[in-house]
Design a protein around this motif. Structure first.
Motif: not given
Length: 358
Positions: A50-52, A282-289, A291-294, A298-300
């Motif tokens: 839903a965030q995507v 682009g939004a899907a990639f943004l949410v993936f990043v 989530k990946r760096f949750e 600071a890394m995102a």
């Protein structure tokens, strides 16, 4: 020659008949997958998707302004915040259903977009980006003056019951997924139709050649201001939907909406500016990043910045543009490798003589 021309016409007709059917099949499959996802995934995953959806709406708004109209904005986080706080105030203090706040959030964000659009008539490029940058940085301070949340912090949190499902049989996460999905589809269809209308062609003409557009009768000022308003309205709707999913409108961090503005721009660039599907990718990639760096926030930003630099060099027109160039190269390779019909008949002792067409 008559025969090859006739065959080419038949092949062109077959292509025109095949492409719509292929699109229909892809659309049906995508619809079935989208409808089945919330019933087969965990609630946290539904909220993540839903965030995507609502981030794609915000990115599409920026895409309309920057990609299709050529105006740079780093202030769309402020429009997003206007939508979020409008929805939160109406829900928590006036008892509105959140779904009913979407038009109001869009309208108020559009009004702010008009006010920002007037300076865009006199400045452009880097100077316009600086003006909108100031808007995104100033927004949290303005909210701190007018919104008094718990402990005096500009933060509003609707209760779970205030954003609960309105449809029996659907869990809250499933309902929020479908609301965001439906709104995103409607907003993307609106953008798709707009870009094929006279208004959309005017936006593109102003982007490509402003002076030439004015000489053919296009009201450049009206196009620029209306583009800002429409773009801001998209971001306002996205902000209102974010309150439904995250149950918070927060302006306690002065850099939150500036960072959001940058993320929207990154989503547009990575997905593909001036495209319809690019903002979603682009939004899907943004949410993936995210989530990946949750847990290591600071890394995102560092990773997003690095990906943006790489994308500018490797895929300057984004994922969608890169895909189109790949398809064009494959088609060109196939056409160049296909055997060509003989166009000349060699003479016994002289040069080739062209065969006349019939």
């Amino acid at each position: 020659m008559a025969a090859p021309e006739a065959s080419d016409a038949v092949e062109g007709t077959e292509d025109r008949r095949t492409v719509p059917w292929l699109r229909i099949v892809v659309g049906v499959v995508a619809s079935v997958v989208a409808i089945s996802i919330p019933f087969n995934t965990a609630p946290t995953d539904n909220l993540l998707i839903a965030q995507v959806f609502y981030l794609a709406i915000a990115a599409m708004g920026l895409n309309l302004l920057t990609g299709f109209n050529g105006q740079i904005s780093i202030g769309h986080g402020a429009f997003y915040g206007v939508g979020a706080f409008t929805a939160a105030i109406l829900v928590t203090e006036h008892g509105w259903y959140l779904e009913a706040t979407l038009p109001v959030a869009a309208l108020l964000a559009a009004v702010l977009g008009v006010l920002v659009g007037f300076p865009a008539l006199r400045v452009k490029g880097l100077y316009l980006a600086l003006i909108t940058l100031g808007l995104s940085v100033l927004f949290p301070r303005v909210m701190a003056k007018f919104v008094d949340g718990p402990g005096g912090v500009p933060l509003l949190q609707p209760k779970r019951a205030q954003v609960a499902s309105l449809i029996d049989g659907l869990a809250d996460d499933q309902y929020q997924y479908f609301v965001c999905l439906v709104v995103m589809v409607l907003m993307f269809v609106l953008a798709w139709n707009l870009m094929r209308s006279r208004a959309g062609r005017a936006m593109i003409a102003v982007r490509d050649q402003e002076v030439a557009a004015s000489t053919v009768g296009i009201n450049v000022a009206a196009v620029k201001i209306s583009s800002f308003a429409l773009s801001a309205a998209y971001a306002g709707v996205a902000g209102a939907l974010s309150v439904m999913v995250t149950r918070v409108a927060d302006a306690s961090n002065p850099l939150t909406y500036f960072q959001l503005s940058i993320e929207f721009l990154i989503a547009v660039v990575i997905g593909g500016a001036a495209t319809i599907t690019g903002p979603f990718l682009g939004a899907a990639f943004l949410v993936f990043v995210r989530k990946r760096f949750e847990g290591t926030e600071a890394m995102a930003p560092a990773l997003l910045g690095g990906v943006l630099i790489v994308a500018v060099y490797v895929l300057p027109d984004g994922i969608v543009g890169g895909y189109r160039r790949l398809v064009a190269r494959i088609a060109q390779a196939r056409s160049s490798g296909a055997p060509q019909p003989p166009s000349a008949t060699p003479a016994a002792d002289g040069p080739a003589i062209s065969t006349p067409s019939t």
